[in-house]
Design a protein around this motif. Sequence first.
Motif, PDB file in Angstrom:
ATOM      1  N   LEU A   1       0.831  -1.208   0.000  1.00 19.48           N
ATOM      2  CA  LEU A   1       0.000   0.000   0.000  1.00 19.48           C
ATOM      3  C   LEU A   1       0.867   1.261   0.000  1.00 19.48           C
ATOM      4  CD1 LEU A   1      -2.877  -0.993   2.416  1.00 19.48           C
ATOM      5  CD2 LEU A   1      -3.129  -0.306   0.037  1.00 19.48           C
ATOM      6  N   LYS A   2       1.958   1.224   0.752  1.00 16.17           N
ATOM      7  CA  LYS A   2       2.857   2.395   0.801  1.00 16.17           C
ATOM      8  C   LYS A   2       3.486   2.649  -0.570  1.00 16.17           C
ATOM      9  CE  LYS A   2       5.378   3.680   4.330  1.00 16.17           C
ATOM     10  NZ  LYS A   2       6.349   3.674   5.420  1.00 16.17           N
ATOM     11  N   LEU A   3       3.957   1.585  -1.221  1.00 21.26           N
ATOM     12  CA  LEU A   3       4.549   1.734  -2.553  1.00 21.26           C
ATOM     13  C   LEU A   3       3.518   2.246  -3.558  1.00 21.26           C
ATOM     14  CD1 LEU A   3       6.713  -1.510  -2.762  1.00 21.26           C
ATOM     15  CD2 LEU A   3       7.536   0.835  -2.565  1.00 21.26           C
ATOM     16  N   THR A   4       2.299   1.713  -3.476  1.00 20.27           N
ATOM     17  CA  THR A   4       1.225   2.154  -4.379  1.00 20.27           C
ATOM     18  C   THR A   4       0.891   3.617  -4.123  1.00 20.27           C
ATOM     19  OG1 THR A   4       0.357  -0.092  -4.436  1.00 20.27           O
ATOM     20  CG2 THR A   4      -1.125   1.659  -5.147  1.00 20.27           C
ATOM     21  N   ALA A   5       0.781   3.989  -2.845  1.00 21.60           N
ATOM     22  CA  ALA A   5       0.460   5.374  -2.493  1.00 21.60           C
ATOM     23  C   ALA A   5       1.549   6.334  -2.968  1.00 21.60           C
ATOM     24  CB  ALA A   5       0.260   5.502  -0.984  1.00 21.60           C
ATOM     25  N   LEU A   6       2.807   5.929  -2.847  1.00 14.22           N
ATOM     26  CA  LEU A   6       3.905   6.770  -3.332  1.00 14.22           C
ATOM     27  C   LEU A   6       3.887   6.875  -4.861  1.00 14.22           C
ATOM     28  CD1 LEU A   6       6.838   5.598  -1.031  1.00 14.22           C
ATOM     29  CD2 LEU A   6       5.757   7.854  -1.052  1.00 14.22           C
ATOM     30  N   ALA A   7       3.651   5.747  -5.534  1.00 14.70           N
ATOM     31  CA  ALA A   7       3.649   5.749  -7.001  1.00 14.70           C
ATOM     32  C   ALA A   7       2.537   6.627  -7.570  1.00 14.70           C
ATOM     33  CB  ALA A   7       3.506   4.318  -7.527  1.00 14.70           C
ATOM     34  N   PHE A   8       1.378   6.646  -6.902  1.00 13.67           N
ATOM     35  CA  PHE A   8       0.240   7.404  -7.399  1.00 13.67           C
ATOM     36  C   PHE A   8       0.046   8.743  -6.675  1.00 13.67           C
ATOM     37  CE2 PHE A   8      -0.760   3.130  -8.853  1.00 13.67           C
ATOM     38  CZ  PHE A   8      -1.199   3.364 -10.140  1.00 13.67           C
ATOM     39  N   LYS A   9       0.997   9.086  -5.823  1.00 10.79           N
ATOM     40  CA  LYS A   9       0.963  10.365  -5.089  1.00 10.79           C
ATOM     41  C   LYS A   9      -0.356  10.557  -4.326  1.00 10.79           C
ATOM     42  CE  LYS A   9       4.245  12.548  -8.091  1.00 10.79           C
ATOM     43  NZ  LYS A   9       4.393  12.384  -9.482  1.00 10.79           N
ATOM     44  N   VAL A  10      -0.696   9.562  -3.521  1.00  8.85           N
ATOM     45  CA  VAL A  10      -1.905   9.632  -2.697  1.00  8.85           C
ATOM     46  C   VAL A  10      -1.590  10.459  -1.456  1.00  8.85           C
ATOM     47  CG1 VAL A  10      -3.558   8.286  -1.332  1.00  8.85           C
ATOM     48  CG2 VAL A  10      -2.703   7.391  -3.502  1.00  8.85           C
ATOM     49  N   ARG A  11      -2.428  11.442  -1.178  1.00  5.38           N
ATOM     50  CA  ARG A  11      -2.190  12.296  -0.021  1.00  5.38           C
ATOM     51  C   ARG A  11      -2.650  11.595   1.251  1.00  5.38           C
ATOM     52  NH1 ARG A  11      -6.427  15.266   2.048  1.00  5.38           N
ATOM     53  NH2 ARG A  11      -8.433  14.963   1.046  1.00  5.38           N
ATOM     54  N   LYS A  12      -2.211  12.073   2.400  1.00  2.00           N
ATOM     55  CA  LYS A  12      -2.614  11.509   3.686  1.00  2.00           C
ATOM     56  C   LYS A  12      -3.969  12.083   4.084  1.00  2.00           C
ATOM     57  CE  LYS A  12      -0.660  10.433   8.123  1.00  2.00           C
ATOM     58  NZ  LYS A  12       0.581  10.456   8.882  1.00  2.00           N
ATOM     59  N   PHE A  13      -4.871  11.218   4.541  1.00  2.00           N
ATOM     60  CA  PHE A  13      -6.199  11.629   4.976  1.00  2.00           C
ATOM     61  C   PHE A  13      -6.203  11.732   6.493  1.00  2.00           C
ATOM     62  CE2 PHE A  13      -6.708   9.655   0.871  1.00  2.00           C
ATOM     63  CZ  PHE A  13      -7.608  10.486   0.231  1.00  2.00           C
ATOM     64  N   HIS A  14      -6.545  12.931   7.005  1.00  3.97           N
ATOM     65  CA  HIS A  14      -6.501  13.157   8.451  1.00  3.97           C
ATOM     66  C   HIS A  14      -7.828  12.868   9.140  1.00  3.97           C
ATOM     67  CE1 HIS A  14      -2.439  14.690   8.314  1.00  3.97           C
ATOM     68  NE2 HIS A  14      -2.787  15.315   7.194  1.00  3.97           N
ATOM     69  N   ARG A  15      -8.947  13.065   8.448  1.00  4.44           N
ATOM     70  CA  ARG A  15     -10.280  12.718   8.973  1.00  4.44           C
ATOM     71  C   ARG A  15     -11.009  11.919   7.888  1.00  4.44           C
ATOM     72  NH1 ARG A  15     -12.182  14.441  13.397  1.00  4.44           N
ATOM     73  NH2 ARG A  15     -14.337  14.646  12.724  1.00  4.44           N
ATOM     74  N   PRO A  16     -10.589  10.657   7.689  1.00 10.91           N
ATOM     75  CA  PRO A  16     -11.084   9.908   6.537  1.00 10.91           C
ATOM     76  C   PRO A  16     -12.481   9.314   6.716  1.00 10.91           C
ATOM     77  CG  PRO A  16      -9.579   8.558   7.771  1.00 10.91           C
ATOM     78  CD  PRO A  16      -9.576   9.912   8.429  1.00 10.91           C
ATOM     79  N   ARG A  17     -13.159   9.193   5.604  1.00 12.78           N
ATOM     80  CA  ARG A  17     -14.388   8.393   5.478  1.00 12.78           C
ATOM     81  C   ARG A  17     -13.967   7.239   4.565  1.00 12.78           C
ATOM     82  NH1 ARG A  17     -19.109  11.746   3.752  1.00 12.78           N
ATOM     83  NH2 ARG A  17     -19.371  11.903   6.000  1.00 12.78           N
ATOM     84  N   VAL A  18     -14.174   6.008   5.028  1.00 16.27           N
ATOM     85  CA  VAL A  18     -13.681   4.836   4.296  1.00 16.27           C
ATOM     86  C   VAL A  18     -14.828   3.889   3.971  1.00 16.27           C
ATOM     87  CG1 VAL A  18     -12.131   2.835   4.398  1.00 16.27           C
ATOM     88  CG2 VAL A  18     -11.429   4.989   5.445  1.00 16.27           C
ATOM     89  N   GLN A  19     -14.849   3.432   2.733  1.00 18.86           N
ATOM     90  CA  GLN A  19     -15.806   2.420   2.256  1.00 18.86           C
ATOM     91  C   GLN A  19     -14.987   1.288   1.651  1.00 18.86           C
ATOM     92  OE1 GLN A  19     -19.548   2.363   1.659  1.00 18.86           O
ATOM     93  NE2 GLN A  19     -18.869   0.255   1.473  1.00 18.86           N
ATOM     94  N   VAL A  20     -15.208   0.045   2.099  1.00 17.64           N
ATOM     95  CA  VAL A  20     -14.490  -1.109   1.564  1.00 17.64           C
ATOM     96  C   VAL A  20     -15.464  -1.961   0.760  1.00 17.64           C
ATOM     97  CG1 VAL A  20     -13.155  -3.172   2.123  1.00 17.64           C
ATOM     98  CG2 VAL A  20     -12.878  -1.111   3.506  1.00 17.64           C
ATOM     99  N   VAL A  21     -15.079  -2.271  -0.491  1.00 16.42           N
ATOM    100  CA  VAL A  21     -15.900  -3.109  -1.368  1.00 16.42           C
ATOM    101  C   VAL A  21     -15.066  -4.325  -1.755  1.00 16.42           C
ATOM    102  CG1 VAL A  21     -17.236  -3.216  -3.504  1.00 16.42           C
ATOM    103  CG2 VAL A  21     -17.034  -1.038  -2.275  1.00 16.42           C
TER     104      VAL A  21
END
Length: 161
Positions: free
Chosen positions: A81-101
């Motif tokens: 997940l860290k490598l994917t987030a770095l590759a796609f430049k995903v920002r950090k979410f401080h107050r996230p709303r999460v939906q898992v499918v």
Amino acid sequence: MTRISTARARQLGLMSDGKKERKKCHKNMPEPMPTNARWNVEKLDTWTVITIPGELPSLNVWKQWHWAKYQEKLQELSNNLKLTALAFKVRKFHRPRVQVVYYFRTKRRRDPDNYAPKFILDALRYAGVIAEDNSEILELLPVEFEVDSVSPRVEVWVKER
């Protein structure tokens, strides 16, 4: 979209190398089947969708693992997940709303409690995608189940509240 080679996928444990392994922690756990899904991130209007290829273990499976195996699998998922987030430049979410499918290979009844996303939320936190996973900060929407026989995967939808 970032793609990885078959050799790298085998190295990361995302694909089997064809060798039969003795199952140590869960005797009924099936061999992972290949999938067409790939690690990916899509940025929609307000949502960021992170795709995790394959089917992740249910609570009934990972609760029977030895603590060291659980930590190893959690570390592996976090690193990917860290490598994917770095590759796609995903920002950090401080107050996230999460939906898992969850997209499964077959259609059958599944218990939503058995697919509580603790494993995924912990990995997202360790990967630095979400700041915290406690109830004061995180809003977790109910888990959804879909069927995709060609590309079983898990989609994690995240947005700032």
